[in-house]
Scaffold this active site. Structure first.
Site, mmCIF file in Angstrom:
data_model
loop_
_atom_site.group_PDB
_atom_site.id
_atom_site.type_symbol
_atom_site.label_atom_id
_atom_site.label_comp_id
_atom_site.label_asym_id
_atom_site.label_seq_id
_atom_site.Cartn_x
_atom_site.Cartn_y
_atom_site.Cartn_z
ATOM 1 N N GLY A 46 0.830 -1.194 0.000
ATOM 2 C CA GLY A 46 0.000 0.000 0.000
ATOM 3 C C GLY A 46 0.863 1.241 0.000
ATOM 4 O O GLY A 46 2.024 1.203 0.420
ATOM 5 N N GLN A 51 2.994 9.982 1.168
ATOM 6 C CA GLN A 51 4.290 9.288 1.199
ATOM 7 C C GLN A 51 5.164 9.647 0.001
ATOM 8 O O GLN A 51 6.370 9.393 0.026
ATOM 9 C CB GLN A 51 4.086 7.767 1.237
ATOM 10 C CG GLN A 51 3.458 7.278 2.538
ATOM 11 C CD GLN A 51 3.332 5.776 2.546
ATOM 12 O OE1 GLN A 51 2.353 5.227 2.085
ATOM 13 N NE2 GLN A 51 4.357 5.090 3.051
ATOM 14 N N LEU A 92 6.452 1.618 4.208
ATOM 15 C CA LEU A 92 7.566 2.022 3.337
ATOM 16 C C LEU A 92 8.224 3.306 3.816
ATOM 17 O O LEU A 92 9.365 3.581 3.474
ATOM 18 C CB LEU A 92 7.070 2.182 1.889
ATOM 19 C CG LEU A 92 6.600 0.891 1.205
ATOM 20 C CD1 LEU A 92 6.008 1.211 -0.161
ATOM 21 C CD2 LEU A 92 7.727 -0.122 1.084
ATOM 22 N N HIS A 133 -4.315 1.358 7.755
ATOM 23 C CA HIS A 133 -2.959 1.913 7.729
ATOM 24 C C HIS A 133 -2.865 3.063 6.725
ATOM 25 O O HIS A 133 -2.336 4.141 7.038
ATOM 26 C CB HIS A 133 -1.975 0.791 7.374
ATOM 27 C CG HIS A 133 -0.546 1.215 7.250
ATOM 28 N ND1 HIS A 133 0.441 0.797 8.110
ATOM 29 C CD2 HIS A 133 0.064 2.039 6.356
ATOM 30 C CE1 HIS A 133 1.599 1.341 7.750
ATOM 31 N NE2 HIS A 133 1.395 2.108 6.686
ATOM 32 N N GLU A 134 -3.383 2.845 5.513
ATOM 33 C CA GLU A 134 -3.246 3.856 4.458
ATOM 34 C C GLU A 134 -4.124 5.074 4.739
ATOM 35 O O GLU A 134 -3.720 6.213 4.503
ATOM 36 C CB GLU A 134 -3.551 3.253 3.085
ATOM 37 C CG GLU A 134 -2.647 2.098 2.671
ATOM 38 C CD GLU A 134 -1.154 2.378 2.791
ATOM 39 O OE1 GLU A 134 -0.728 3.538 2.654
ATOM 40 O OE2 GLU A 134 -0.416 1.414 3.052
ATOM 41 N N HIS A 137 -2.553 7.395 7.058
ATOM 42 C CA HIS A 137 -1.567 8.285 6.421
ATOM 43 C C HIS A 137 -2.213 9.597 5.971
ATOM 44 O O HIS A 137 -1.581 10.658 6.028
ATOM 45 C CB HIS A 137 -0.957 7.622 5.183
ATOM 46 C CG HIS A 137 0.239 6.752 5.455
ATOM 47 N ND1 HIS A 137 1.406 7.241 6.003
ATOM 48 C CD2 HIS A 137 0.455 5.436 5.231
ATOM 49 C CE1 HIS A 137 2.282 6.240 6.099
ATOM 50 N NE2 HIS A 137 1.734 5.141 5.648
#
Ligand code: NI
Length: 149
Positions: A46, A51, A92, A133-134, A137
Site C-alpha cells: 500500500g 508518502q 515504506l 494503515h493507508e 496516512h
C-alpha cells in the site's frame, strides 16, 4: 512509468491532514500511476499520496500475492469495522522496521474511483489492515503511534 521518492519518517508531509480530491485531472491520473509503480517497485502492499509528498486523499493498495490486483481509493472513508486482528505491520516510510498493531478484522470503506464514481469495498485480514494503515496516512498518522509493547 515513474518511480517517485518515498518520504520517510521525520518528513513533515507524513504528519499533515491531506485535502480531498475534487476533480481527477490528467495530473491526478499520472500521480496514481506513479504511486502504483512506486509501491510495486518498493515491494509494498500500500502507498498513500503523502508518502510521495502529495497532500491529497489518494491511496493505492495491492495485497494480492501476484501483485496484479491494484485498488485505487480516492477520498476513502471507513464506514464500518468489526472484529480484531493483532499482527505485524510495516510501512515504506519507516524502512526496515515493523511492529505489532491491533486493527479491525473486517473493514468496509467508501471511496471514489478514478472516474469519481463512489463505491464501497469490504476487506478482511491484510486488506482490512491496509485500509486502516493507508487511511491513517491521509490524516498524518503512522502505525508507529499504535505499536503495542
Ligand atoms: Ni505506511
Amino acid at each position: 512509468m515513474a518511480i517517485r521518492k518515498i518520504r520517510v519518517i521525520g518528513d513533515e508531509c507524513l504528519t499533515k491532514v491531506c485535502r480531498p480530491v475534487t476533480e481527477v485531472t490528467d495530473r491526478t491520473k499520472m500521480l496514481i500511476e506513479d504511486m502504483l509503480d512506486t509501491m510495486y517497485d518498493a515491494g509494498g502492499v500500500g502507498l498513500a499520496a503523502p508518502q510521495v509528498g502529495i497532500l491529497k486523499r489518494i491511496v493505492v493498495i495491492d495485497v494480492s500475492p501476484e501483485g496484479d490486483s491494484p485498488i485505487v481509493l480516492i477520498n476513502p472513508e471507513i464506514i464500518s469495522t468489526s472484529g480484531k486482528q493483532t499482527g505485524e505491520e510495516g510501512c515504506l516510510s519507516v524502512p526496515d522496521k515493523s511492529g505489532i498493531v491491533t486493527r479491525p478484522k473486517k473493514v468496509k470503506v467508501k471511496a471514489f474511483d478514478i472516474d469519481m464514481n463512489e463505491f464501497t469495498l469490504e476487506g478482511e485480514d491484510l486488506l482490512a489492515r491496509a485500509f486502516c494503515h493507508e487511511i491513517d496516512h491521509l490524516d498524518g498518522h503512522l502505525y508507529v503511534e499504535k505499536i503495542e509493547e
